[in-house]
Write a protein that holds these residues in place. Sequence first.
Motif, PDB file in Angstrom:
ATOM      1  N   VAL A   1       0.835  -1.202   0.000  1.00 21.54           N
ATOM      2  CA  VAL A   1       0.000   0.000   0.000  1.00 21.54           C
ATOM      3  C   VAL A   1       0.869   1.250   0.000  1.00 21.54           C
ATOM      4  O   VAL A   1       2.068   1.204   0.282  1.00 21.54           O
ATOM      5  N   ASP A   2       0.231   2.374  -0.317  1.00 18.10           N
ATOM      6  CA  ASP A   2       0.926   3.659  -0.383  1.00 18.10           C
ATOM      7  C   ASP A   2       0.185   4.691   0.450  1.00 18.10           C
ATOM      8  O   ASP A   2      -1.017   4.544   0.724  1.00 18.10           O
ATOM      9  N   PRO A   3       0.866   5.760   0.832  1.00 20.68           N
ATOM     10  CA  PRO A   3       0.175   6.856   1.516  1.00 20.68           C
ATOM     11  C   PRO A   3      -0.967   7.387   0.656  1.00 20.68           C
ATOM     12  O   PRO A   3      -0.873   7.394  -0.583  1.00 20.68           O
ATOM     13  N   ASN A   4      -2.036   7.817   1.297  1.00 19.43           N
ATOM     14  CA  ASN A   4      -3.155   8.394   0.546  1.00 19.43           C
ATOM     15  C   ASN A   4      -3.084   9.921   0.569  1.00 19.43           C
ATOM     16  O   ASN A   4      -2.173  10.524   1.139  1.00 19.43           O
ATOM     17  N   ARG A   5      -4.065  10.540  -0.066  1.00 16.52           N
ATOM     18  CA  ARG A   5      -4.058  11.998  -0.213  1.00 16.52           C
ATOM     19  C   ARG A   5      -4.040  12.705   1.133  1.00 16.52           C
ATOM     20  O   ARG A   5      -3.415  13.770   1.285  1.00 16.52           O
TER      21      ARG A   5
ATOM     22  N   ASP B   1       3.860   2.890   8.556  1.00 15.46           N
ATOM     23  CA  ASP B   1       4.813   3.993   8.360  1.00 15.46           C
ATOM     24  C   ASP B   1       4.377   4.927   7.234  1.00 15.46           C
ATOM     25  O   ASP B   1       5.210   5.575   6.589  1.00 15.46           O
ATOM     26  N   LEU B   2       3.070   5.016   7.006  1.00 14.13           N
ATOM     27  CA  LEU B   2       2.579   5.804   5.868  1.00 14.13           C
ATOM     28  C   LEU B   2       2.809   7.302   6.059  1.00 14.13           C
ATOM     29  O   LEU B   2       3.030   8.024   5.084  1.00 14.13           O
ATOM     30  N   HIS B   3       2.752   7.789   7.301  1.00 16.37           N
ATOM     31  CA  HIS B   3       3.066   9.209   7.517  1.00 16.37           C
ATOM     32  C   HIS B   3       4.502   9.504   7.098  1.00 16.37           C
ATOM     33  O   HIS B   3       4.773  10.497   6.405  1.00 16.37           O
ATOM     34  N   GLU B   4       5.426   8.651   7.506  1.00 16.37           N
ATOM     35  CA  GLU B   4       6.833   8.869   7.156  1.00 16.37           C
ATOM     36  C   GLU B   4       7.051   8.742   5.657  1.00 16.37           C
ATOM     37  O   GLU B   4       7.790   9.543   5.066  1.00 16.37           O
ATOM     38  N   ARG B   5       6.425   7.754   5.049  1.00 19.27           N
ATOM     39  CA  ARG B   5       6.605   7.569   3.602  1.00 19.27           C
ATOM     40  C   ARG B   5       6.000   8.716   2.806  1.00 19.27           C
ATOM     41  O   ARG B   5       6.470   9.034   1.709  1.00 19.27           O
ATOM     42  N   ALA B   6       4.986   9.352   3.349  1.00 20.30           N
ATOM     43  CA  ALA B   6       4.407  10.523   2.678  1.00 20.30           C
ATOM     44  C   ALA B   6       5.335  11.727   2.767  1.00 20.30           C
ATOM     45  O   ALA B   6       5.285  12.618   1.918  1.00 20.30           O
ATOM     46  N   GLY B   7       6.179  11.749   3.813  1.00 19.63           N
ATOM     47  CA  GLY B   7       7.119  12.860   3.950  1.00 19.63           C
ATOM     48  C   GLY B   7       6.976  13.669   5.216  1.00 19.63           C
ATOM     49  O   GLY B   7       7.693  14.664   5.394  1.00 19.63           O
ATOM     50  N   SER B   8       6.081  13.277   6.124  1.00 17.22           N
ATOM     51  CA  SER B   8       5.957  14.005   7.390  1.00 17.22           C
ATOM     52  C   SER B   8       7.253  13.859   8.182  1.00 17.22           C
ATOM     53  O   SER B   8       7.840  12.784   8.252  1.00 17.22           O
TER      54      SER B   8
END
Length: 224
Positions: free
Chosen positions: A63-67, A90-97
């Motif tokens: 899966v990937d980070p969402n909008r 870890d979706l927040h981190e992968r999004a760039g937060s």
Amino acid sequence: MKHIVVLTGAGMSAESGIKTFRDADGLWEGHDVMEVATPEGFARNPELVLDFYNQRRRQLNEVDPNRAHLDLVQLEKDYQVTIITQNVDDLHERAGSSNVIHLHGELRKARSSKDENDIKVWTQDLNLGDLCDKGSQLRPHIVWFGEAVPMIEKAMKICAQADILVIIGTSMQVYPAAGLIDFAPSDTPIYYIDPNPAIQSRGKITVIAKSATEGMKELLKRLS
């Protein structure tokens, strides 16, 4: 620069394809939560527990980070943003937060079963026989039911510094995380984004009864 503190729960990641923590029948991915998310369950059947989290870790790779995750990153252009999440992905981190605190641990880490501070990055399957440097079995770096939440005091202090508090995709029923709202200063505006909000708009609380992606879109408009 104003400080936005964001509390996120399972609804934050649901639109990425990660299932919410528990179904209505109390099962987690078909398992009794007490069998896969307690120290006692791990002691009884460590192979079952390790396999359960291995499956969750593999799912995370798909899966990937969402909008909504990406929109939180956008807020960092104009605000200091701290994310306090109940999620173990870890979706927040992968999004760039850039500033994320995990209250309930992280799927991509493992720790010694004897020393909770002996933590390793772990991205592959975790099996019986995988040991820490001192020879103890490694376990998922997850805060299980009945265990202390090590990051909760830090989270309380951060909420006490919030100029704006945003809550996304959480039922506000799992303690101690649900009590963090009470640490925000009395004059701090609170935005609560959830399609099935557990609380109603009142006073300083503005409820946005939408999914994480749609709710974040509206929040960005309100804050612009």
